[in-house]
Motif scaffolding. Structure first.
Motif, PDB file in Angstrom:
ATOM      1  N   GLN A   1      -1.970  28.933   2.316  1.00 24.15           N
ATOM      2  CA  GLN A   1      -1.266  28.400   3.494  1.00 24.15           C
ATOM      3  C   GLN A   1      -1.079  26.884   3.376  1.00 24.15           C
ATOM      4  N   VAL A   2      -0.627  26.445   2.224  1.00 34.16           N
ATOM      5  CA  VAL A   2      -0.529  25.016   1.905  1.00 34.16           C
ATOM      6  C   VAL A   2       0.469  24.300   2.824  1.00 34.16           C
ATOM      7  N   LYS A   3       0.054  23.140   3.312  1.00 29.18           N
ATOM      8  CA  LYS A   3       0.913  22.355   4.204  1.00 29.18           C
ATOM      9  C   LYS A   3       1.126  20.922   3.720  1.00 29.18           C
ATOM     10  N   THR A   4       0.241  20.403   2.873  1.00 26.32           N
ATOM     11  CA  THR A   4       0.328  19.004   2.446  1.00 26.32           C
ATOM     12  C   THR A   4       0.373  18.900   0.923  1.00 26.32           C
ATOM     13  N   LEU A   5       0.800  17.736   0.453  1.00 28.92           N
ATOM     14  CA  LEU A   5       0.884  17.496  -0.986  1.00 28.92           C
ATOM     15  C   LEU A   5      -0.510  17.487  -1.621  1.00 28.92           C
ATOM     16  N   ASP A   6      -1.484  16.988  -0.898  1.00 28.89           N
ATOM     17  CA  ASP A   6      -2.856  17.003  -1.414  1.00 28.89           C
ATOM     18  C   ASP A   6      -3.335  18.427  -1.660  1.00 28.89           C
ATOM     19  N   GLU A   7      -2.934  19.335  -0.781  1.00 25.83           N
ATOM     20  CA  GLU A   7      -3.306  20.739  -0.960  1.00 25.83           C
ATOM     21  C   GLU A   7      -2.585  21.347  -2.169  1.00 25.83           C
ATOM     22  N   VAL A   8      -1.346  20.941  -2.382  1.00 28.57           N
ATOM     23  CA  VAL A   8      -0.587  21.403  -3.557  1.00 28.57           C
ATOM     24  C   VAL A   8      -1.308  20.983  -4.840  1.00 28.57           C
ATOM     25  N   LYS A   9      -1.862  19.788  -4.823  1.00 26.29           N
ATOM     26  CA  LYS A   9      -2.552  19.253  -6.007  1.00 26.29           C
ATOM     27  C   LYS A   9      -3.788  20.072  -6.380  1.00 26.29           C
ATOM     28  N   GLY A  10      -4.256  20.897  -5.461  1.00 29.55           N
ATOM     29  CA  GLY A  10      -5.422  21.734  -5.734  1.00 29.55           C
ATOM     30  C   GLY A  10      -5.096  22.985  -6.557  1.00 29.55           C
ATOM     31  N   PHE A  11      -3.822  23.181  -6.900  1.00 30.61           N
ATOM     32  CA  PHE A  11      -3.397  24.353  -7.683  1.00 30.61           C
ATOM     33  C   PHE A  11      -4.280  24.538  -8.913  1.00 30.61           C
ATOM     34  N   ASN A  12      -4.851  25.748  -9.048  1.00 27.90           N
ATOM     35  CA  ASN A  12      -5.806  25.980 -10.136  1.00 27.90           C
ATOM     36  C   ASN A  12      -5.739  27.392 -10.716  1.00 27.90           C
ATOM     37  N   LEU A  13      -4.633  28.101 -10.487  1.00 27.67           N
ATOM     38  CA  LEU A  13      -4.522  29.462 -10.994  1.00 27.67           C
ATOM     39  C   LEU A  13      -4.352  29.464 -12.516  1.00 27.67           C
ATOM     40  N   GLU A  14      -4.911  30.463 -13.148  1.00 27.56           N
ATOM     41  CA  GLU A  14      -4.815  30.661 -14.606  1.00 27.56           C
ATOM     42  C   GLU A  14      -5.124  29.376 -15.398  1.00 27.56           C
ATOM     43  N   ARG A  15      -6.186  28.694 -14.961  1.00 32.00           N
ATOM     44  CA  ARG A  15      -6.755  27.531 -15.663  1.00 32.00           C
ATOM     45  C   ARG A  15      -5.930  26.244 -15.566  1.00 32.00           C
ATOM     46  N   TYR A  16      -4.862  26.226 -14.797  1.00 32.39           N
ATOM     47  CA  TYR A  16      -4.104  24.978 -14.635  1.00 32.39           C
ATOM     48  C   TYR A  16      -4.894  23.994 -13.770  1.00 32.39           C
ATOM     49  N   ARG A  17      -4.789  22.730 -14.115  1.00 35.87           N
ATOM     50  CA  ARG A  17      -5.377  21.655 -13.325  1.00 35.87           C
ATOM     51  C   ARG A  17      -4.395  20.498 -13.285  1.00 35.87           C
ATOM     52  N   ILE A  18      -4.429  19.718 -12.209  1.00 33.95           N
ATOM     53  CA  ILE A  18      -3.522  18.576 -12.121  1.00 33.95           C
ATOM     54  C   ILE A  18      -3.908  17.503 -13.133  1.00 33.95           C
ATOM     55  N   ASP A  19      -2.903  16.877 -13.728  1.00 31.84           N
ATOM     56  CA  ASP A  19      -3.103  15.729 -14.615  1.00 31.84           C
ATOM     57  C   ASP A  19      -2.708  14.488 -13.826  1.00 31.84           C
ATOM     58  N   GLU A  20      -3.709  13.815 -13.278  1.00 33.40           N
ATOM     59  CA  GLU A  20      -3.460  12.654 -12.413  1.00 33.40           C
ATOM     60  C   GLU A  20      -2.770  11.516 -13.167  1.00 33.40           C
ATOM     61  N   LYS A  21      -3.064  11.366 -14.456  1.00 31.16           N
ATOM     62  CA  LYS A  21      -2.478  10.273 -15.243  1.00 31.16           C
ATOM     63  C   LYS A  21      -0.977  10.449 -15.439  1.00 31.16           C
ATOM     64  N   LEU A  22      -0.548  11.686 -15.642  1.00 31.73           N
ATOM     65  CA  LEU A  22       0.876  11.949 -15.871  1.00 31.73           C
ATOM     66  C   LEU A  22       1.651  12.159 -14.574  1.00 31.73           C
TER      67      LEU A  22
END
Length: 252
Positions: free
Chosen positions: A221-242
């Motif tokens: 039930q994502v509502k904010t960009l910060d919540e989008v950044k939490g995406f972690n399905l199938e081993r994906y993680r956000i790359d803050e540097k890129l």
């Protein structure tokens, strides 16, 4: 928040759901107008336009002859369930619960060369008409020229104050939206595979990840960009540097 994806060439109108009441696409009159020209085209023309085999061209010619603005339930399916390409395998809508489906009905839209902009519940028939093909009709040079203002206006009419638009569509399809006239920030995405310590784009995985992101937003039930950044399905993680203010980069 609005989440945008491309459609898929692969379709199955036998798919359905008990969680959505079928609806008619908002831009069905425009779709009917396009189809009136498409219906007149020969299989040979379709083969050359879409760079497909004569067998596929014959199949799509038949689809064009059968197409109608108000199809029956047997002839159509809700758009989110009708498309079955890699993005939609990642989304896997048939395994989502009602709360997630309700979220997507409110927040998720699919671009389409024939229908313009689709809600999950919008009834679609089998068709093939990619946005990027040089389909000339009436006085329009291509589908971008026909759809850009109409799709942008429709999307704007659904946006609320402080909304974001998550662009999970391909470059071919997102070009139909007039970014200068869009009444919300557009957030782009990249999905990388780390090979030998370096990020690489693998198209089929990128498409799948786009669908996974739509699924993640619905399940959480994502509502904010910060919540989008939490995406972690199938081993994906956000790359803050890129990642930047306008583009989120995920890698695995």
């Amino acid at each position: 928040m609005k989440i945008i994806t491309s459609p898929a060439k692969l379709m199955n109108t036998e798919n359905s759901t008990e969680f959505l009441k079928p609806t008619t696409p908002k831009l069905i009159e425009e779709a009917t107008f396009i189809q009136s020209y498409l219906k007149e085209k020969t299989p040979k023309y379709l083969s050359e336009l879409m760079e497909i085999s004569s067998k596929l061209a014959d199949e799509n010619w038949e689809r064009n002859q059968k197409w109608k603005a108000k199809p029956t339930a047997k002839e159509s399916a809700p758009a989110m369930f009708a498309f079955t390409g890699e993005v939609y395998r990642g989304l896997d809508a048939k395994t989502l619960d009602k709360k997630a489906i309700d979220y997507l009905q409110k927040n998720y839209r699919m671009l389409s060369g024939l229908y313009g902009l689709l809600k999950p519940s919008d009834k679609v028939m089998l068709y093939r008409l990619e946005m990027g093909r040089n389909f000339e009709f009436d006085h329009y040079k291509n589908l971008y020229e026909f759809w850009r203002e109409k799709v942008t206006d429709q999307l704007n009419s659904e946006l609320k104050t402080n909304d974001l638009v998550l662009n999970l569509a391909s470059s071919e399809y997102i070009k139909v939206i007039d970014k200068k006239k869009l009444n919300a920030p557009l957030i782009d995405f990249d999905f990388y595979e780390i090979k030998d310590g370096k990020p690489k784009t693998i198209v089929v995985y990128t498409k799948h990840a786009r669908g996974l992101m739509v699924r993640y937003c619905a399940e959480n039930q994502v509502k904010t960009l910060d919540e989008v950044k939490g995406f972690n399905l199938e081993r994906y993680r956000i790359d803050e540097k890129l990642s930047t203010d306008k583009k989120l980069v995920f890698a695995r």
